[in-house]
Enzyme design. Structure first.
Site, PDB file in Angstrom:
ATOM      1  NE  ARG A 258      -3.758   2.209   2.928  1.00 36.28           N
ATOM      2  CZ  ARG A 258      -2.339   3.207   3.202  1.00 36.28           C
ATOM      3  NH1 ARG A 258      -2.188   3.341   4.527  1.00 36.28           N
ATOM      4  NH2 ARG A 258      -3.739   3.897   4.103  1.00 36.28           N
TER       5      ARG A 258
ATOM      6  CB  SER B  43      -7.986   2.701   2.231  1.00 35.65           C
ATOM      7  OG  SER B  43      -8.770   1.863   1.825  1.00 35.65           O
TER       8      SER B  43
ATOM      9  CB  SER C 210     -19.678  -4.788   8.158  1.00 29.62           C
ATOM     10  OG  SER C 210     -20.024  -3.265   9.453  1.00 29.62           O
ATOM     11  CG  ASN C 211     -12.979  -2.348   8.932  1.00 27.14           C
ATOM     12  OD1 ASN C 211     -12.618  -2.044   9.442  1.00 27.14           O
ATOM     13  ND2 ASN C 211     -11.332  -1.670   7.382  1.00 27.14           N
TER      14      ASN C 211
ATOM     15  N   GLY D 231     -11.897  -6.243  11.845  1.00 29.48           N
ATOM     16  CA  GLY D 231     -11.607  -5.592  13.317  1.00 29.48           C
ATOM     17  C   GLY D 231     -10.107  -4.767  13.455  1.00 29.48           C
TER      18      GLY D 231
ATOM     19  CG  HIS E 193     -24.588 -24.227   9.481  1.00 24.59           C
ATOM     20  ND1 HIS E 193     -24.463 -25.357   9.236  1.00 24.59           N
ATOM     21  CD2 HIS E 193     -24.115 -24.612  10.246  1.00 24.59           C
ATOM     22  CE1 HIS E 193     -23.604 -25.914   9.397  1.00 24.59           C
ATOM     23  NE2 HIS E 193     -23.405 -25.763  10.803  1.00 24.59           N
TER      24      HIS E 193
ATOM     25  CG  ASP F 198     -22.356 -27.089   4.947  1.00 22.15           C
ATOM     26  OD1 ASP F 198     -23.113 -26.765   5.433  1.00 22.15           O
ATOM     27  OD2 ASP F 198     -22.461 -28.042   4.108  1.00 22.15           O
TER      28      ASP F 198
END
EC number: 2.3.1.12
Length: 632
Positions: A446, A460, A551-552, A576, A605, A609
């Site tokens: 980066r 980013s 989702s960050n 995270g 599920h 799997d």
């Protein structure tokens, strides 16, 4: 005898004597000014406000014409030969329709290709054209009639002009009686259809266009008129913003496509939960026609008024720090008006800040509505002087602060988010897989790429994550699938939805075809989409769909979390924060310091799997720990 004109239909096999022509919107038909949704919205063959409903790509099939034409002409032998035209089912989910407009009047000749009427369905407004010459003998369903059941007879046509007079007093009741028995004196004449009210749209008004609320998303059932950008009497030029409508997905602005004048606003600014198909305003072509609509009020909106926000509970007055008498006498307070309190949002906010009881304020706005001026000029009534009777001192009562909470109205977007999240947690069997990823190589690559792009933009870490996720979905397509109740749909392209927090709520704009885009293009797309999302300018096609979601929350310092799946998708990846950790290494120290990021994959599920989810995470980790492999 009839054909359907609509758009976005790929094929239709005509039956004998009939064919279907699907109109285009590139060249607007002559007539009243057309209004379109924001310029960024793909047409999908839909005119937004002027009767065309956005929000469905559902393609009518051949059965539309079969339903339309399947019923042979029912002839009453006491009447000349005629054709009863029923309302067909024009979409797979249509149960009723609205007669938006009759293009022909009773007695008029109908030539081949003439537009007869426009019917608003649950998907779009569909125009009927004639393939043969005939005459309009009787209109049975007046213009503007809503919720007409499928199969209802809407008009009568005849082949010869001399047969028109026979249907002058024709009603469906009289036709039924004629076919059931021989002619007999009627006990009483059938009740004539109710005449349209003076305020209803009719021939007494100049040529005008009634703008209705369309469906702007597949799940939209109502909307909120957030703001009118034009006032009554103002000229509308092409490209002018007419209004902003808050849907269940976003706030969408409508632009004027042709010149005209705003003659009447039927739904006031701020009105919530306006049903689809409700007339919003009237547009005319000539300025001198504006005055004719001063008292125009269609029946659909006679009872539609801006809804007052939830009533604010009267704030508890602070108790003065004096001994409380044993038998307190309640002070006389003026009784506020009973029933609902109508108040503008700004006045409500000011009243809450000042601790004013709205039931004691007299409104001077339209229909007694409380407005800002009433709050500013309000003088609270003084409480009656406390009784001077002596009382033994008692314990002091701690004063209760006024305005200890505020009720925030739920927006349509927030309501839909709540419904979908609840649906997801209740119907999708979630399970979660976590893994740590060494981000050292990504950070180095980066840094080098951003030096090369200096002055053009920046890449980013999230852009690397999007690219790695898309490539992992190609390697493990089971994770790029959707549960469709009867089948599992495996997608061959990867459209990555990126969760973005906005003042209105969470929204997921889409990076389309992320698997074939470079990092620079992905970075540009994300910056543009995030900016439009926060400004409320996203168009429906930019956030509806997607095959995989990211989702960050790492930028907020969150180490790890579990995200809720966005149905009908099968997976969502929660990112995270990265933190420095010691890892074993073959060097003198025996360890290295690495930037490690924790990710958690939420899986459905029913579709993915556990072993498949683990396989996807392994591919994702490989791409990030060796970013050069993204080039293969």
């Amino acid at each position: 005898m009839w054909r359907v004109c609509a758009r976005r239909v790929q094929s239709a096999v005509p039956r004998a004597g009939f064919r279907a022509r699907w109109a285009t919107l590139k060249g607007p038909r002559t007539g009243p000014a057309a209004v379109r949704c924001g310029s960024g919205i793909p047409s999908y063959g839909v005119r937004s406000l002027c009767g065309w409903s956005y929000g469905s790509a559902t393609v009518p099939r051949n059965r539309i014409l079969q339903q339309l034409l399947g019923s042979p002409s029912r002839r009453s032998y006491s009447l000349p030969p005629h054709q009863k035209v029923p309302l067909p089912s024009l979409s797979p989910t249509m149960q009723a329709g609205t007669i938006a407009r009759w293009e022909k009047k009773e007695g008029e000749k109908i030539s081949e290709g003439d537009l007869i009427a426009e019917v608003e369905t649950d998907k779009a407004t569909v125009g009927f054209e004639s393939l043969e010459e005939c005459y309009m003998a009787k209109i049975l369903v007046p213009e503007g009639t809503r919720d007409v059941p499928v199969g209802s007879i809407i008009c009568i046509t005849v082949e010869k002009p001399q047969d028109i007079e026979a249907f002058k007093n024709y009603t469906l009741d009289s036709a039924t009686a004629a076919t059931q028995a021989a002619p007999a004196p009627a006990a009483a004449p059938a009740a004539a259809p109710a005449a349209p009210s003076a305020s209803a749209p009719g021939s007494s008004y100049p040529v005008h266009m009634q703008i209705v609320l369309p469906a702007l998303s597949p799940t939209m059932t109502m909307g909120t008129v957030q703001r009118w950008e034009k006032k009554v009497g103002e000229k509308l030029s092409e490209g002018d913003l007419l209004a902003e409508i808050e849907t269940d997905k976003a706030t969408i602005g409508f632009e004027v496509q042709e010149e005209g004048y705003l003659a009447k606003i039927l739904v006031p600014e701020g009105t919530r939960d306006v049903p689809l198909g409700t007339p919003l305003c009237i547009i005319v072509e000539k300025q001198e026609d504006i005055a004719a609509f001063a008292d125009y009020r269609p029946t659909e909106v006679t009872s539609l008024k801006p809804q007052a926000p939830p009533p604010v509970p009267p704030p508890v007055a602070a108790v003065p720090p004096i001994p409380q008498p044993l038998a307190p006498t309640p002070s006389a307070a003026p009784a506020g008006p009973k029933g609902r309190v109508f108040v503008s949002p700004l006045a409500k906010k000011l009243a809450a800040e000042k601790g004013i009881d709205l039931t004691q304020v007299k409104g001077t706005g339209p229909e007694g509505r409380i407005i800002k001026k009433d709050i500013d000029s309000f003088v609270p009534t003084k409480a009656a002087p406390a009784a001077a009777a002596a009382a033994p001192p008692g314990p002091r009562v701690a004063p209760t602060p006024a305005g200890v909470f505020i009720d925030i109205p739920i927006s349509n977007i927030r309501r839909v988010i709540a419904q979908r999240l609840m649906q997801s947690k209740q119907t999708i069997p979630h399970y979660y897989l976590s893994v740590d990823v060494n981000m050292g190589e990504v950070l180095l690559v980066r840094k080098e790429l951003n030096k090369m792009l200096e002055g053009k933009g920046k890449i980013s870490v999230n852009d690397f994550i999007i690219k790695a996720s898309a490539l992992a979905c190609l390697k493990v397509p089971e994770a790029n699938s959707s549960w469709m109740d009867t089948v599992i749909r495996q997608n061959h392209v990867v459209d990555v939805s990126v969760a973005v927090s906005t003042p209105a709520g969470l929204i997921t704009p889409i990076v389309f075809n992320a698997h074939i885009k470079g990092l620079e293009t992905i970075a540009s797309d994300v910056v543009s989409l995030a900016s439009k999302a926060r400004e409320g300018k996203l168009q429906p096609h930019e956030f509806q769909g997607g095959t995989f979601t990211i989702s960050n929350l790492g930028m907020f310092g969150i180490k790890n979390f579990s995200a809720i799946i966005n149905p009908p998708q099968a997976c969502i990846l929660a990112i995270g924060a990265s933190e420095d950790k010691l890892i074993p290494a073959d060097n003198e120290k025996g360890f290295d310091v690495a930037s490690v990021m924790s990710v958690t994959l939420s899986c459905d599920h029913r579709v993915v799997d556990g072993a498949v989810g683990a396989q996807w995470l392994a591919e994702f980790k490989k791409y990030l720990e060796k970013p050069v492999t993204m080039l293969l």
